[in-house]
Design a protein around this motif. Structure first.
Motif, PDB file in Angstrom:
ATOM      1  N   ASN A  41       0.815  -1.220   0.000  1.00 36.88           N
ATOM      2  CA  ASN A  41       0.000   0.000   0.000  1.00 36.88           C
ATOM      3  C   ASN A  41       0.844   1.263   0.000  1.00 36.88           C
ATOM      4  O   ASN A  41       0.451   2.277  -0.589  1.00 36.88           O
ATOM      5  CB  ASN A  41      -0.932   0.009   1.207  1.00 36.88           C
ATOM      6  CG  ASN A  41      -2.072  -0.963   1.049  1.00 36.88           C
ATOM      7  OD1 ASN A  41      -2.923  -0.821   0.183  1.00 36.88           O
ATOM      8  ND2 ASN A  41      -2.084  -1.985   1.894  1.00 36.88           N
ATOM      9  N   PHE A  42       1.988   1.232   0.663  1.00 37.67           N
ATOM     10  CA  PHE A  42       2.822   2.430   0.727  1.00 37.67           C
ATOM     11  C   PHE A  42       3.307   2.828  -0.670  1.00 37.67           C
ATOM     12  O   PHE A  42       3.259   4.000  -1.046  1.00 37.67           O
ATOM     13  CB  PHE A  42       4.001   2.208   1.671  1.00 37.67           C
ATOM     14  CG  PHE A  42       3.584   1.792   3.059  1.00 37.67           C
ATOM     15  CD1 PHE A  42       2.608   2.494   3.749  1.00 37.67           C
ATOM     16  CD2 PHE A  42       4.149   0.687   3.672  1.00 37.67           C
ATOM     17  CE1 PHE A  42       2.217   2.112   5.030  1.00 37.67           C
ATOM     18  CE2 PHE A  42       3.769   0.291   4.944  1.00 37.67           C
ATOM     19  CZ  PHE A  42       2.798   1.004   5.626  1.00 37.67           C
ATOM     20  N   GLN A  43       3.739   1.848  -1.442  1.00 39.32           N
ATOM     21  CA  GLN A  43       4.176   2.130  -2.806  1.00 39.32           C
ATOM     22  C   GLN A  43       2.998   2.543  -3.686  1.00 39.32           C
ATOM     23  O   GLN A  43       3.120   3.452  -4.515  1.00 39.32           O
ATOM     24  CB  GLN A  43       4.857   0.904  -3.414  1.00 39.32           C
ATOM     25  CG  GLN A  43       5.384   1.139  -4.832  1.00 39.32           C
ATOM     26  CD  GLN A  43       6.089  -0.086  -5.408  1.00 39.32           C
ATOM     27  OE1 GLN A  43       6.362  -1.051  -4.694  1.00 39.32           O
ATOM     28  NE2 GLN A  43       6.373  -0.044  -6.688  1.00 39.32           N
ATOM     29  N   ALA A  44       1.846   1.917  -3.484  1.00 39.99           N
ATOM     30  CA  ALA A  44       0.664   2.255  -4.279  1.00 39.99           C
ATOM     31  C   ALA A  44       0.263   3.706  -4.060  1.00 39.99           C
ATOM     32  O   ALA A  44      -0.100   4.424  -5.008  1.00 39.99           O
ATOM     33  CB  ALA A  44      -0.493   1.322  -3.921  1.00 39.99           C
ATOM     34  N   VAL A  45       0.321   4.158  -2.806  1.00 38.15           N
ATOM     35  CA  VAL A  45      -0.010   5.550  -2.498  1.00 38.15           C
ATOM     36  C   VAL A  45       0.984   6.490  -3.172  1.00 38.15           C
ATOM     37  O   VAL A  45       0.599   7.495  -3.800  1.00 38.15           O
ATOM     38  CB  VAL A  45      -0.028   5.776  -0.970  1.00 38.15           C
ATOM     39  CG1 VAL A  45      -0.088   7.267  -0.633  1.00 38.15           C
ATOM     40  CG2 VAL A  45      -1.216   5.049  -0.341  1.00 38.15           C
ATOM     41  N   GLU A  46       2.275   6.184  -3.071  1.00 38.86           N
ATOM     42  CA  GLU A  46       3.296   7.020  -3.700  1.00 38.86           C
ATOM     43  C   GLU A  46       3.078   7.118  -5.213  1.00 38.86           C
ATOM     44  O   GLU A  46       3.190   8.203  -5.797  1.00 38.86           O
ATOM     45  CB  GLU A  46       4.683   6.447  -3.411  1.00 38.86           C
ATOM     46  CG  GLU A  46       5.130   6.609  -1.971  1.00 38.86           C
ATOM     47  CD  GLU A  46       6.505   6.001  -1.738  1.00 38.86           C
ATOM     48  OE1 GLU A  46       6.995   5.274  -2.625  1.00 38.86           O
ATOM     49  OE2 GLU A  46       7.092   6.266  -0.671  1.00 38.86           O
TER      50      GLU A  46
END
Length: 240
Positions: free
Chosen positions: A155-160
């Motif tokens: 999720n962290f990469q998806a948000v970025e």
């Protein structure tokens, strides 16, 4: 295929015209009816609205590795209850597809996607974050109670990536008890911090002395946040 499954749900219908929806996901081993009963016991008055339908789905039973493969109503599998283990994306993504059918059903009933909020307690909050960050970022908001994401969550990469592409994301509210012994307060706080660092708008609320459970002050805060994200569309709605 798992995506074709229809989940059992219970719902609290609005008193007036239905113009928005909340999907509230239970924690591991619970059911939609169990969470609905818990909310009703904790809150006075109930988590009910003039214009918002609150939907409580039940996860299908699956073998759950932390219980040595015993069947449990969990949204996804994981190797152990730890922030350090990798996510089981196969089971997570499979359930995202299944839960997506509930969102689709609300849209087909005339509820716009930006009039839907997704959230949950504990594992249900983690599931809601996967839905909102990666599959349905156009919902109105997402909430996570006593919840978590693993430290290397996709999720962290998806948000970025969404932020770099100039795309919007829903606002997140998290609530966590300082005495939580199952999902430590620091785990929840770090989840909020990492999502915020990635570019998501987040708010984190600590509840002193609260263990891994719901509380009335927390739920009253959530009620106000939901009404802020999903206000009545007409004066008739607010008066119903």
């Amino acid at each position: 295929m798992a995506a074709a499954r229809r989940l059992k749900t219970c719902a609290v219908s609005p008193a007036g015209k239905h113009s928005a929806s909340v999907i509230f996901l239970h924690g591991s081993g619970d059911t939609g009816r169990g969470l609905r009963a818990w909310v009703r016991d904790v809150m006075s008055p109930d988590l009910a609205f003039s214009h918002i339908k609150v939907i409580y789905p039940t996860a299908p039973a699956r073998p759950y590795t932390p219980m040595r493969g015993a069947m449990s109503t969990v949204w996804f599998d994981r190797l152990k209850i730890s922030r350090d283990c990798p996510e089981d994306l196969e089971s997570i993504d499979d359930m995202c597809s299944t839960l997506g059918s509930i969102i689709e059903g609300e849209v087909n009933a005339g509820i716009h996607k930006d009039r839907v909020v997704i959230g949950g307690f504990s594992m249900g909050g983690a599931m809601a974050l996967h839905l909102a960050c990666r599959y349905h970022p156009d919902v109105a908001g997402v909430f996570a109670l006593s919840s978590f994401l693993n430290k290397d969550s996709v999720n962290f990469q998806a948000v970025e990536e969404r932020l770099r592409a100039g795309l919007s994301l829903p606002e997140l509210i998290q609530c966590h008890g300082t005495k939580d012994e199952l999902v430590l307060h620091q785990w929840g706080e770090d989840t909020s911090m990492l999502l915020k660092k990635a570019g998501m708008t987040t708010t984190f609320h600590s509840f002193p002395g609260l263990n891994h459970q719901l509380s009335q002050p927390e739920m009253e805060l959530l009620r106000g946040w939901i009404l802020n994200k999903l206000p009545p569309t007409t004066s008739a709605d607010s008066q119903s």
